[in-house]
Design a protein around this motif. Structure first.
Motif, PDB file in Angstrom:
ATOM      1  N   PHE A  95     -12.396 -11.127  11.198  1.00 16.14           N
ATOM      2  CA  PHE A  95     -10.946 -11.047  10.978  1.00 16.14           C
ATOM      3  C   PHE A  95     -10.207 -11.613  12.192  1.00 16.14           C
ATOM      4  CE2 PHE A  95      -7.132  -8.312  11.743  1.00 16.14           C
ATOM      5  CZ  PHE A  95      -6.311  -8.904  10.800  1.00 16.14           C
ATOM      6  N   VAL A  96     -10.651 -11.222  13.375  1.00 12.14           N
ATOM      7  CA  VAL A  96     -10.008 -11.689  14.612  1.00 12.14           C
ATOM      8  C   VAL A  96     -10.090 -13.218  14.722  1.00 12.14           C
ATOM      9  CG1 VAL A  96     -10.319 -11.701  17.122  1.00 12.14           C
ATOM     10  CG2 VAL A  96     -10.188  -9.535  15.888  1.00 12.14           C
ATOM     11  N   ASP A  97     -11.222 -13.797  14.279  1.00 15.09           N
ATOM     12  CA  ASP A  97     -11.379 -15.265  14.304  1.00 15.09           C
ATOM     13  C   ASP A  97     -10.183 -15.951  13.652  1.00 15.09           C
ATOM     14  OD1 ASP A  97     -13.794 -15.442  15.538  1.00 15.09           O
ATOM     15  OD2 ASP A  97     -14.979 -15.686  13.696  1.00 15.09           O
ATOM     16  N   TYR A  98      -9.765 -15.406  12.499  1.00 13.65           N
ATOM     17  CA  TYR A  98      -8.643 -16.017  11.776  1.00 13.65           C
ATOM     18  C   TYR A  98      -7.297 -15.479  12.273  1.00 13.65           C
ATOM     19  CZ  TYR A  98     -11.902 -18.177   8.598  1.00 13.65           C
ATOM     20  OH  TYR A  98     -12.902 -18.954   8.095  1.00 13.65           O
ATOM     21  N   HIS A  99      -7.265 -14.182  12.545  1.00 11.40           N
ATOM     22  CA  HIS A  99      -5.951 -13.586  12.799  1.00 11.40           C
ATOM     23  C   HIS A  99      -5.358 -14.031  14.141  1.00 11.40           C
ATOM     24  CE1 HIS A  99      -2.559 -11.168  12.166  1.00 11.40           C
ATOM     25  NE2 HIS A  99      -2.835 -10.298  13.120  1.00 11.40           N
ATOM     26  N   ARG A 100      -6.207 -14.241  15.146  1.00 14.83           N
ATOM     27  CA  ARG A 100      -5.624 -14.704  16.419  1.00 14.83           C
ATOM     28  C   ARG A 100      -5.151 -16.149  16.318  1.00 14.83           C
ATOM     29  NH1 ARG A 100      -9.342 -11.424  20.507  1.00 14.83           N
ATOM     30  NH2 ARG A 100      -8.500  -9.479  19.700  1.00 14.83           N
ATOM     31  N   ALA A 115      -0.413 -27.269  22.429  1.00 17.19           N
ATOM     32  CA  ALA A 115      -1.610 -28.117  22.534  1.00 17.19           C
ATOM     33  C   ALA A 115      -2.876 -27.308  22.238  1.00 17.19           C
ATOM     34  CB  ALA A 115      -1.680 -28.731  23.934  1.00 17.19           C
ATOM     35  N   LEU A 116      -2.886 -26.060  22.676  1.00 20.27           N
ATOM     36  CA  LEU A 116      -4.067 -25.216  22.429  1.00 20.27           C
ATOM     37  C   LEU A 116      -4.188 -24.859  20.944  1.00 20.27           C
ATOM     38  CD1 LEU A 116      -3.893 -22.919  25.593  1.00 20.27           C
ATOM     39  CD2 LEU A 116      -5.682 -24.595  25.076  1.00 20.27           C
ATOM     40  N   VAL A 117      -3.054 -24.638  20.290  1.00 17.24           N
ATOM     41  CA  VAL A 117      -3.100 -24.361  18.834  1.00 17.24           C
ATOM     42  C   VAL A 117      -3.714 -25.575  18.128  1.00 17.24           C
ATOM     43  CG1 VAL A 117      -1.733 -23.961  16.745  1.00 17.24           C
ATOM     44  CG2 VAL A 117      -1.116 -22.785  18.871  1.00 17.24           C
ATOM     45  N   ARG A 148     -11.016 -28.368  16.900  1.00 20.23           N
ATOM     46  CA  ARG A 148     -12.377 -27.986  17.282  1.00 20.23           C
ATOM     47  C   ARG A 148     -12.964 -26.926  16.350  1.00 20.23           C
ATOM     48  NH1 ARG A 148     -12.343 -27.938  23.896  1.00 20.23           N
ATOM     49  NH2 ARG A 148     -14.029 -26.476  23.530  1.00 20.23           N
ATOM     50  N   GLY A 149     -12.324 -26.716  15.188  1.00 21.30           N
ATOM     51  CA  GLY A 149     -12.855 -25.759  14.227  1.00 21.30           C
ATOM     52  C   GLY A 149     -14.207 -26.212  13.679  1.00 21.30           C
ATOM     53  N   VAL A 203     -13.588 -22.386  10.546  1.00 24.03           N
ATOM     54  CA  VAL A 203     -13.142 -21.319  11.452  1.00 24.03           C
ATOM     55  C   VAL A 203     -12.598 -21.997  12.711  1.00 24.03           C
ATOM     56  CG1 VAL A 203     -13.873 -19.237  12.686  1.00 24.03           C
ATOM     57  CG2 VAL A 203     -15.102 -19.958  10.608  1.00 24.03           C
ATOM     58  N   PRO A 204     -11.379 -21.622  13.157  1.00 26.74           N
ATOM     59  CA  PRO A 204     -10.853 -22.234  14.377  1.00 26.74           C
ATOM     60  C   PRO A 204     -11.727 -21.883  15.583  1.00 26.74           C
ATOM     61  CG  PRO A 204      -9.305 -20.624  13.442  1.00 26.74           C
ATOM     62  CD  PRO A 204     -10.491 -20.640  12.555  1.00 26.74           C
ATOM     63  N   ASP A 205     -11.723 -22.736  16.589  1.00 27.55           N
ATOM     64  CA  ASP A 205     -12.576 -22.512  17.766  1.00 27.55           C
ATOM     65  C   ASP A 205     -12.136 -21.226  18.483  1.00 27.55           C
ATOM     66  OD1 ASP A 205     -13.909 -22.482  20.129  1.00 27.55           O
ATOM     67  OD2 ASP A 205     -13.423 -24.541  20.714  1.00 27.55           O
ATOM     68  N   PRO A 206     -12.983 -20.181  18.488  1.00 29.17           N
ATOM     69  CA  PRO A 206     -12.558 -18.901  19.065  1.00 29.17           C
ATOM     70  C   PRO A 206     -12.297 -18.980  20.567  1.00 29.17           C
ATOM     71  CG  PRO A 206     -14.879 -18.809  18.398  1.00 29.17           C
ATOM     72  CD  PRO A 206     -14.344 -20.118  17.912  1.00 29.17           C
ATOM     73  N   LEU A 207     -12.988 -19.881  21.249  1.00 27.12           N
ATOM     74  CA  LEU A 207     -12.760 -20.009  22.695  1.00 27.12           C
ATOM     75  C   LEU A 207     -11.314 -20.439  22.947  1.00 27.12           C
ATOM     76  CD1 LEU A 207     -13.808 -20.097  25.627  1.00 27.12           C
ATOM     77  CD2 LEU A 207     -14.423 -22.496  25.226  1.00 27.12           C
ATOM     78  N   ILE A 208     -10.906 -21.502  22.258  1.00 30.93           N
ATOM     79  CA  ILE A 208      -9.552 -22.034  22.492  1.00 30.93           C
ATOM     80  C   ILE A 208      -8.487 -21.072  21.953  1.00 30.93           C
ATOM     81  CG2 ILE A 208      -8.013 -24.020  22.125  1.00 30.93           C
ATOM     82  CD1 ILE A 208     -10.434 -24.680  23.793  1.00 30.93           C
ATOM     83  N   VAL A 209      -8.780 -20.458  20.801  1.00 33.61           N
ATOM     84  CA  VAL A 209      -7.806 -19.504  20.237  1.00 33.61           C
ATOM     85  C   VAL A 209      -7.527 -18.380  21.244  1.00 33.61           C
ATOM     86  CG1 VAL A 209      -7.514 -17.691  18.496  1.00 33.61           C
ATOM     87  CG2 VAL A 209      -8.326 -19.957  17.804  1.00 33.61           C
ATOM     88  N   ASN A 210      -8.594 -17.845  21.834  1.00 31.58           N
ATOM     89  CA  ASN A 210      -8.393 -16.713  22.744  1.00 31.58           C
ATOM     90  C   ASN A 210      -7.784 -17.140  24.071  1.00 31.58           C
ATOM     91  OD1 ASN A 210      -9.438 -13.971  21.607  1.00 31.58           O
ATOM     92  ND2 ASN A 210     -10.760 -15.580  20.769  1.00 31.58           N
ATOM     93  N   ILE A 211      -8.112 -18.357  24.524  1.00 30.04           N
ATOM     94  CA  ILE A 211      -7.445 -18.880  25.724  1.00 30.04           C
ATOM     95  C   ILE A 211      -5.943 -19.038  25.424  1.00 30.04           C
ATOM     96  CG2 ILE A 211      -7.212 -20.916  27.215  1.00 30.04           C
ATOM     97  CD1 ILE A 211     -10.265 -21.272  27.013  1.00 30.04           C
ATOM     98  N   ALA A 212      -5.631 -19.524  24.228  1.00 30.76           N
ATOM     99  CA  ALA A 212      -4.223 -19.715  23.848  1.00 30.76           C
ATOM    100  C   ALA A 212      -3.479 -18.382  23.820  1.00 30.76           C
ATOM    101  CB  ALA A 212      -4.138 -20.392  22.479  1.00 30.76           C
ATOM    102  N   LYS A 213      -4.091 -17.393  23.195  1.00 33.86           N
ATOM    103  CA  LYS A 213      -3.432 -16.077  23.082  1.00 33.86           C
ATOM    104  C   LYS A 213      -3.256 -15.455  24.466  1.00 33.86           C
ATOM    105  CE  LYS A 213      -2.059 -12.227  20.949  1.00 33.86           C
ATOM    106  NZ  LYS A 213      -2.254 -11.196  21.935  1.00 33.86           N
TER     107      LYS A 213
END
Ligand code: FAD
Length: 422
Positions: free
Chosen positions: A228-233, A282-284, A290-291, A300-310
């Motif tokens: 869920f977090v993969d998509y929700h973030r 740019a991170l979004v 990079r999905g 699935v979006p790249d979790p590394l970049i998603v979490n760096i963005a958040k």
């Protein structure tokens, strides 16, 4: 907004991303909807479809472990029900959690995490509560997910299902935060917009089997929470964009109205704000590009970049507020109200005296000031500030995901080479 692909048209939110372009389109859809809602995400389709995508993936894994298709069929039936009827969905993931250092089964109060208290032939009975559940009073269906990874002792707490919000025993206690909206003049955003959270009580709620997705399979609680977090973030960083745009725009607008646009410190602050906002954008984009596909070809979006963005967004948010407030000035909290401007006795005087640079009268400037105040200092500003830190996972949750998603083997190999070891 609608997908027309041969079947009946359906809302684009339900489109499972089959490419990086689909991910980028989803981000744009969420950004556009949030922008039209004046920085508040509607959140009646976004979060629900995040949960549906996650349920699909984990349902397949659960079925594969048992050699059947039962849970995937239940999840697909529910997915189709929401899609066909274009339903609005809330997601209740966050438990009340009691003592944060203890897992569900070790809590002094066993209801600190939502749990199964009875298993019947045709369904389960659940008890406990979820907190911070957004938009529940506005939705048709409530999707329940586990908050965290769980061990064998936590089986009764490993539970996921979906129920209509008018199910007997489900009680929604709405937060009064933000309910004291002023006039359109004084609070131009929050007088029109509100996202309502509930403390969501499950007072022995019966859930029929066909709506039960997880009931005791503790080893799938963590993977479902993370899926869920993969998509929700990714949804979250997409809907932060109108908010950071509003901050940059507010700073530039106030600097202009105050006649300070050309001062060196103002250019510094505007440049910092632009960098903050555009790094996020740019991170979004990068997280979508990079999905990667999962086992069923859903991207699935790249979790590394998603979490760096958040993390970038959340860590920089309060500093960004400081810069906007600095450029605006103290009238953010001391300006006269809309009633004063419409008072024929003092209104014209206020409008003349509270103006800014040539061409900006007092009413225009205070309208702009009130928008910035709404966004950064009042109840609505406080709401956004806490949302920035906690919603979609707190700062530490993002840090954990960054560490977990980064494959350090490439850089370690490089470091070994530089050291002359290999
Ligand atoms: C406006 C808003 C809307 C939201 N909407 C939803 C929604 O629709 N659905 C939903 O399910 N959730 C929603 N949330 C919940 C959100 O995801 C949580 O707020 C977030 O996960 C933090 O949980 P918490 O509020 O319980 O804080 P806590 O987890 O209590 O965090 C407080 C502090 O404790 C720390 N902490 C927590 N556990 C530990 C530990 N074991 N060891 C050390 N430190 C720890 C945290 O890092 C943090 O510093 C929303 C939140 C907000 C603010």
């Amino acid at each position: 907004m609608a997908v027309v692909d041969g079947s009946d048209p359906y809302s684009r939110y339900f489109l499972e991303p089959r490419s990086t372009a689909d991910l980028a389109d989803r981000a744009r859809l969420i950004e556009t909807a949030t922008s039209r809602c004046h920085t508040l995400v509607p959140l009646i389709k976004e979060i629900g479809t995040d949960a549906l995508f996650a349920l699909r993936r984990i349902g397949r894994a659960l079925d594969a472990s048992r050699g059947d298709t039962e849970r995937s069929e239940r999840i697909s039936a529910f997915f189709d029900h929401c899609k066909t009827n274009d339903l609005a969905m809330s997601v209740a993931q966050t438990d009340v959690k009691g003592d944060r250092s203890l897992g569900p089964s070790a809590q002094p109060n066993p209801d600190s995490y939502l749990r199964i208290v009875e298993r019947q032939t045709d369904g389960i009975v659940v008890r406990g509560a979820k907190v911070h559940t957004s938009c529940t009073p506005n939705t048709n269906e409530l999707i329940v997910l586990p908050t965290r990874a769980m061990g064998a002792a936590d089986s009764d707490w490993a539970v996921s299902f979906a129920i209509p919000v008018n199910t007997p025993g489900l009680r929604l206690v709405a937060s009064p935060y933000g309910s004291h909206a002023g006039s359109e003049f004084d609070s131009p955003i929050s007088s029109q917009r509100l996202m309502m959270e509930t403390t969501t009580l499950f007072d022995d709620v019966f859930v029929p089997n066909e709506r039960v997705f997880l009931d005791g399979q503790h080893e799938f609680a963590g993977p479902l929470a993370l899926a869920f977090v993969d998509y929700h973030r990714f949804t979250a960083i997409s809907y932060k964009l109108p908010l950071v745009d509003a901050l940059v725009g507010s700073a530039a607008l106030m600097a202009d109205m105050n006649g300070i646009s050309r001062a060196a410190h103002v250019r510094d602050k505007l440049t910092a704000l632009i960098s903050y906002a555009e790094t996020l954008r740019a991170l979004v984009e990068s997280s979508a590009q990079r999905g990667t596909p999962d086992d069923a070809g859903v991207f699935v979006p790249d979790p590394l970049i998603v979490n760096i963005a958040k993390s970038h967004f959340a860590h920089g948010y309060h500093h960004a507020l400081q810069q906007v407030q600095d450029l605006a000035g103290g009238l953010l909290v001391t300006a006269p109200g809309g009633a004063d401007f419409s008072n024929p006795d003092i209104g014209p005087m206020l409008s003349s005296l509270l103006g800014g640079r040539d061409g900006i009268d007092g009413e225009q400037r205070i309208r702009a000031m009130n928008m910035v105040s709404d966004l950064t200092t009042r109840e609505f500003g406080g709401y956004h500030a806490v949302l920035a830190i906690h919603a979609e996972g707190s700062l530490e949750a993002e840090k954990m995901m960054i560490a977990r998603s980064y494959d350090s083997s490439r850089v370690v190999t490089y470091a070994r080479k530089l050291a002359g070891i290999d």
